[in-house]
Design a protein around this motif. Structure first.
Motif, PDB file in Angstrom:
ATOM      1  N   PHE A  34     -22.911 -38.855  -3.805  1.00 48.44           N
ATOM      2  CA  PHE A  34     -24.338 -39.162  -3.828  1.00 48.44           C
ATOM      3  C   PHE A  34     -24.584 -40.455  -3.054  1.00 48.44           C
ATOM      4  N   PHE A  35     -25.493 -40.386  -2.083  1.00 47.78           N
ATOM      5  CA  PHE A  35     -25.775 -41.524  -1.219  1.00 47.78           C
ATOM      6  C   PHE A  35     -27.224 -41.961  -1.349  1.00 47.78           C
ATOM      7  N   GLU A  36     -27.445 -43.271  -1.225  1.00 55.05           N
ATOM      8  CA  GLU A  36     -28.782 -43.839  -1.121  1.00 55.05           C
ATOM      9  C   GLU A  36     -29.019 -44.155   0.353  1.00 55.05           C
ATOM     10  N   VAL A  37     -30.205 -43.831   0.849  1.00 55.22           N
ATOM     11  CA  VAL A  37     -30.531 -44.007   2.266  1.00 55.22           C
ATOM     12  C   VAL A  37     -31.742 -44.918   2.404  1.00 55.22           C
ATOM     13  N   GLN A  38     -31.685 -45.844   3.361  1.00 55.31           N
ATOM     14  CA  GLN A  38     -32.843 -46.675   3.704  1.00 55.31           C
ATOM     15  C   GLN A  38     -32.889 -46.820   5.215  1.00 55.31           C
ATOM     16  N   VAL A  39     -34.072 -46.623   5.781  1.00 56.17           N
ATOM     17  CA  VAL A  39     -34.261 -46.725   7.226  1.00 56.17           C
ATOM     18  C   VAL A  39     -35.324 -47.787   7.494  1.00 56.17           C
ATOM     19  N   ASP A  40     -34.976 -48.760   8.350  1.00 55.04           N
ATOM     20  CA  ASP A  40     -35.882 -49.861   8.668  1.00 55.04           C
ATOM     21  C   ASP A  40     -36.086 -49.952  10.175  1.00 55.04           C
ATOM     22  N   ASP A  41     -37.308 -50.316  10.578  1.00 52.37           N
ATOM     23  CA  ASP A  41     -37.501 -50.715  11.965  1.00 52.37           C
ATOM     24  C   ASP A  41     -37.450 -52.241  12.005  1.00 52.37           C
ATOM     25  N   GLU A  42     -37.887 -52.845  13.051  1.00 54.63           N
ATOM     26  CA  GLU A  42     -37.790 -54.298  13.182  1.00 54.63           C
ATOM     27  C   GLU A  42     -38.767 -55.052  12.283  1.00 54.63           C
ATOM     28  N   VAL A  43     -39.696 -54.324  11.644  1.00 57.93           N
ATOM     29  CA  VAL A  43     -40.737 -54.968  10.844  1.00 57.93           C
ATOM     30  C   VAL A  43     -40.647 -54.613   9.358  1.00 57.93           C
ATOM     31  N   GLU A  44     -40.377 -53.345   9.058  1.00 58.80           N
ATOM     32  CA  GLU A  44     -40.469 -52.901   7.665  1.00 58.80           C
ATOM     33  C   GLU A  44     -39.584 -51.688   7.396  1.00 58.80           C
ATOM     34  N   THR A  45     -39.498 -51.324   6.131  1.00 58.01           N
ATOM     35  CA  THR A  45     -38.813 -50.092   5.743  1.00 58.01           C
ATOM     36  C   THR A  45     -39.708 -48.921   6.106  1.00 58.01           C
ATOM     37  N   ILE A  46     -39.157 -47.960   6.836  1.00 62.05           N
ATOM     38  CA  ILE A  46     -39.945 -46.809   7.280  1.00 62.05           C
ATOM     39  C   ILE A  46     -39.567 -45.520   6.549  1.00 62.05           C
ATOM     40  N   GLY A  47     -38.468 -45.554   5.802  1.00 63.96           N
ATOM     41  CA  GLY A  47     -38.065 -44.382   5.035  1.00 63.96           C
ATOM     42  C   GLY A  47     -36.979 -44.731   4.046  1.00 63.96           C
ATOM     43  N   ARG A  48     -36.904 -43.929   2.983  1.00 63.12           N
ATOM     44  CA  ARG A  48     -35.855 -44.119   1.980  1.00 63.12           C
ATOM     45  C   ARG A  48     -35.674 -42.831   1.203  1.00 63.12           C
ATOM     46  N   GLY A  49     -34.497 -42.700   0.608  1.00 64.69           N
ATOM     47  CA  GLY A  49     -34.266 -41.503  -0.172  1.00 64.69           C
ATOM     48  C   GLY A  49     -32.811 -41.337  -0.557  1.00 64.69           C
ATOM     49  N   HIS A  50     -32.419 -40.072  -0.738  1.00 72.12           N
ATOM     50  CA  HIS A  50     -31.078 -39.740  -1.211  1.00 72.12           C
ATOM     51  C   HIS A  50     -30.498 -38.568  -0.423  1.00 72.12           C
ATOM     52  N   HIS A  51     -29.183 -38.546  -0.367  1.00 68.37           N
ATOM     53  CA  HIS A  51     -28.450 -37.490   0.327  1.00 68.37           C
ATOM     54  C   HIS A  51     -27.253 -37.121  -0.547  1.00 68.37           C
ATOM     55  N   GLU A  52     -26.972 -35.824  -0.626  1.00 69.31           N
ATOM     56  CA  GLU A  52     -25.857 -35.335  -1.427  1.00 69.31           C
ATOM     57  C   GLU A  52     -24.915 -34.531  -0.542  1.00 69.31           C
ATOM     58  N   ARG A  53     -23.622 -34.750  -0.731  1.00 68.92           N
ATOM     59  CA  ARG A  53     -22.607 -34.041   0.043  1.00 68.92           C
ATOM     60  C   ARG A  53     -21.502 -33.559  -0.884  1.00 68.92           C
ATOM     61  N   TYR A  54     -20.777 -32.542  -0.429  1.00 73.98           N
ATOM     62  CA  TYR A  54     -19.596 -32.048  -1.132  1.00 73.98           C
ATOM     63  C   TYR A  54     -18.388 -32.202  -0.230  1.00 73.98           C
ATOM     64  N   VAL A  55     -17.263 -32.557  -0.815  1.00 80.33           N
ATOM     65  CA  VAL A  55     -15.989 -32.513  -0.111  1.00 80.33           C
ATOM     66  C   VAL A  55     -15.513 -31.070  -0.220  1.00 80.33           C
ATOM     67  N   ILE A  56     -15.222 -30.450   0.923  1.00 85.86           N
ATOM     68  CA  ILE A  56     -14.857 -29.035   0.918  1.00 85.86           C
ATOM     69  C   ILE A  56     -13.444 -28.828   1.453  1.00 85.86           C
ATOM     70  N   ASP A  57     -12.912 -27.647   1.169  1.00 86.95           N
ATOM     71  CA  ASP A  57     -11.655 -27.194   1.754  1.00 86.95           C
ATOM     72  C   ASP A  57     -12.031 -26.492   3.056  1.00 86.95           C
ATOM     73  N   ARG A  58     -11.730 -27.111   4.181  1.00 89.64           N
ATOM     74  CA  ARG A  58     -12.195 -26.609   5.483  1.00 89.64           C
ATOM     75  C   ARG A  58     -11.684 -25.200   5.791  1.00 89.64           C
ATOM     76  N   LYS A  59     -10.420 -24.911   5.509  1.00 92.10           N
ATOM     77  CA  LYS A  59      -9.879 -23.574   5.798  1.00 92.10           C
ATOM     78  C   LYS A  59     -10.601 -22.506   4.980  1.00 92.10           C
ATOM     79  N   ARG A  60     -10.831 -22.787   3.716  1.00 92.25           N
ATOM     80  CA  ARG A  60     -11.532 -21.829   2.859  1.00 92.25           C
ATOM     81  C   ARG A  60     -12.971 -21.629   3.339  1.00 92.25           C
ATOM     82  N   PHE A  61     -13.638 -22.713   3.690  1.00 88.92           N
ATOM     83  CA  PHE A  61     -15.006 -22.634   4.190  1.00 88.92           C
ATOM     84  C   PHE A  61     -15.073 -21.817   5.474  1.00 88.92           C
TER      85      PHE A  61
END
Length: 75
Positions: A34-61
């Motif tokens: 689980f990741f927290e995301v924040q995106v800023d330009d030179e003046v302010e925060t322009i976006g924020r949120g969350h991202h979820e990923r799974y570690v997978i078995d590449r051969k099986r996938f």
């Protein structure tokens, strides 16, 4: 493998302005990351949120996706 992304777009950024994305691993639950995301330009925060990923078995996938593709081609 990314499974979910939820990021707001809170402010516009003019063309040519620098943008920086910061991502921080919040927690690990088994194979889920689980990741927290924040995106800023030179003046302010322009976006924020969350991202979820799974570690997978590449051969099986790969085997599963190839099988799915082959099934769709046979139709």
């Amino acid at each position: 493998m990314g499974t979910r992304i939820d990021i707001t777009h809170d402010a516009p950024t003019p063309e040519g302005m620098n943008v920086v994305a910061r991502v921080r691993l919040e927690r690990v639950a088994g194979r889920r990351l689980f990741f927290e995301v924040q995106v800023d330009d030179e003046v302010e925060t322009i976006g924020r949120g969350h991202h979820e990923r799974y570690v997978i078995d590449r051969k099986r996938f790969d085997a599963r996706t190839i099988g799915k593709f082959e099934h769709s081609v046979r139709r």
